[in-house]
Design a protein around this motif. Structure first.
Motif, PDB file in Angstrom:
ATOM      1  N   VAL A   1      13.081 106.460 -57.249  1.00 34.80           N
ATOM      2  CA  VAL A   1      13.992 107.417 -56.213  1.00 34.80           C
ATOM      3  C   VAL A   1      15.462 107.048 -56.524  1.00 34.80           C
ATOM      4  CG1 VAL A   1      14.711 108.023 -54.023  1.00 34.80           C
ATOM      5  CG2 VAL A   1      12.243 107.866 -54.700  1.00 34.80           C
ATOM      6  N   ARG A   2      15.616 105.579 -56.495  1.00 32.75           N
ATOM      7  CA  ARG A   2      16.848 104.972 -56.518  1.00 32.75           C
ATOM      8  C   ARG A   2      17.508 105.035 -57.924  1.00 32.75           C
ATOM      9  NH1 ARG A   2      14.477 100.940 -53.383  1.00 32.75           N
ATOM     10  NH2 ARG A   2      14.264  99.801 -55.146  1.00 32.75           N
ATOM     11  N   HIS A   3      16.771 104.943 -58.994  1.00 30.63           N
ATOM     12  CA  HIS A   3      17.261 104.693 -60.402  1.00 30.63           C
ATOM     13  C   HIS A   3      16.905 105.906 -61.332  1.00 30.63           C
ATOM     14  CE1 HIS A   3      18.671 100.902 -59.296  1.00 30.63           C
ATOM     15  NE2 HIS A   3      17.569 100.577 -58.961  1.00 30.63           N
ATOM     16  N   ALA A   4      16.176 107.040 -60.647  1.00 31.83           N
ATOM     17  CA  ALA A   4      15.633 108.011 -61.821  1.00 31.83           C
ATOM     18  C   ALA A   4      15.518 109.169 -61.392  1.00 31.83           C
ATOM     19  CB  ALA A   4      14.354 107.288 -62.347  1.00 31.83           C
ATOM     20  N   VAL A   5      15.117 110.221 -62.136  1.00 27.03           N
ATOM     21  CA  VAL A   5      14.666 111.456 -61.676  1.00 27.03           C
ATOM     22  C   VAL A   5      13.130 111.462 -62.231  1.00 27.03           C
ATOM     23  CG1 VAL A   5      14.783 114.180 -61.949  1.00 27.03           C
ATOM     24  CG2 VAL A   5      16.916 112.596 -61.603  1.00 27.03           C
ATOM     25  N   SER A   6      12.315 112.048 -61.117  1.00 23.46           N
ATOM     26  CA  SER A   6      10.867 111.924 -61.418  1.00 23.46           C
ATOM     27  C   SER A   6      10.392 113.354 -61.640  1.00 23.46           C
ATOM     28  CB  SER A   6      10.115 111.207 -60.227  1.00 23.46           C
ATOM     29  OG  SER A   6      10.388 111.813 -59.176  1.00 23.46           O
TER      30      SER A   6
ATOM     31  N   SER B   1      17.299 107.488 -65.258  1.00 22.92           N
ATOM     32  CA  SER B   1      16.156 107.444 -66.173  1.00 22.92           C
ATOM     33  C   SER B   1      15.583 108.951 -65.751  1.00 22.92           C
ATOM     34  CB  SER B   1      15.499 106.341 -66.244  1.00 22.92           C
ATOM     35  OG  SER B   1      16.142 105.313 -66.761  1.00 22.92           O
ATOM     36  N   VAL B   2      14.850 109.462 -66.767  1.00 22.62           N
ATOM     37  CA  VAL B   2      13.761 110.478 -66.353  1.00 22.62           C
ATOM     38  C   VAL B   2      12.532 109.921 -66.514  1.00 22.62           C
ATOM     39  CG1 VAL B   2      12.811 112.724 -67.423  1.00 22.62           C
ATOM     40  CG2 VAL B   2      15.375 112.304 -67.426  1.00 22.62           C
ATOM     41  N   VAL B   3      11.627 109.811 -65.401  1.00 20.30           N
ATOM     42  CA  VAL B   3      10.485 109.201 -65.439  1.00 20.30           C
ATOM     43  C   VAL B   3       9.520 110.084 -65.134  1.00 20.30           C
ATOM     44  CG1 VAL B   3       9.070 107.534 -63.962  1.00 20.30           C
ATOM     45  CG2 VAL B   3      11.588 107.189 -64.341  1.00 20.30           C
ATOM     46  N   LEU B   4       8.414 110.087 -66.067  1.00 18.21           N
ATOM     47  CA  LEU B   4       7.300 110.952 -65.830  1.00 18.21           C
ATOM     48  C   LEU B   4       6.030 110.318 -65.453  1.00 18.21           C
ATOM     49  CD1 LEU B   4       7.237 112.271 -69.732  1.00 18.21           C
ATOM     50  CD2 LEU B   4       8.209 113.136 -67.633  1.00 18.21           C
TER      51      LEU B   4
END
Length: 199
Positions: free
Chosen positions: A112-117, A23-26
């Motif tokens: 960190v494991r499941h997304a790009v922040s 996911s892309v996390v904001l």
């Protein structure tokens, strides 16, 4: 479709391919524009958009201010952590998080494991101008909201700085900031690819 449109479509397809299930996390403070910008980024990328605060309210059937008032911040953060962990299993998506979510080490680890922040970083005047329009900010229910916001910035900005990338949120159209997020994502994914050892 113009050549420019074709290139854009190809670039987005490449970005999504390399993103995979992530996911892309904001992340960022209240007023940084995570929901508004997140919705626009999701539209550009053709991904679903999720707001973790809205998910928390749906699960609890209470508003965030009500949860703070009834259970306190610690209980709210525990619920927030569980909800975000569950949401991250549903990638890829664009996910906006509450201002305190990234401060939790376990939540940061899951991201960190499941997304790009992406940290949407804004200055104090911008944040105060935006949050003044809404009265549902439990952490700002103080005698000195501006001072409280400054203290939150002092505490949280060093941690937000651990996000994979930073985009400055400012008084520009949401399309401009969203475009900068997509550009930052593209550059990050490209750099990530270059760092991978050859198979």
């Amino acid at each position: 479709m113009t050549p420019a449109d074709e290139r854009h479509t190809t670039d987005i397809a490449t970005l999504l391919s390399r993103l995979g299930r992530r996911s892309v996390v904001l992340v960022g403070l209240m007023g940084a524009g995570k929901t508004v910008i997140g919705r626009r980024v999701a539209t550009v990328l053709g991904l679903p958009f999720t707001d973790s605060d809205h998910e928390i309210e749906a699960v609890s059937r209470m508003s965030v201010p009500e949860l703070f008032e009834k259970y306190g911040e610690d209980e709210f953060r525990a619920l927030e952590r569980r909800v975000i962990k569950r949401l991250l299993r549903n990638g890829p998506q664009v996910l906006s998080t509450g201002g305190g979510a990234f401060m939790n080490a376990a939540t940061r680890g899951a991201i960190v494991r499941h997304a790009v922040s992406v940290w949407l970083k804004a200055d104090l005047d911008t944040l105060m101008h935006r949050v003044a329009k809404r009265q549902n900010r439990p952490l700002l229910n103080t005698q000195d909201p501006r001072g409280t916001m400054q203290r939150l910035m002092d505490t949280r900005y060093p941690v937000y700085g651990k996000a994979d990338m930073t985009v400055h949120s400012r008084d520009e159209p949401k399309e401009v900031i969203a475009g900068e997020v997509v550009s930052a994502l593209t550059a990050y994914i490209e750099e990530e690819k270059c760092k991978k050892p050859a198979q």
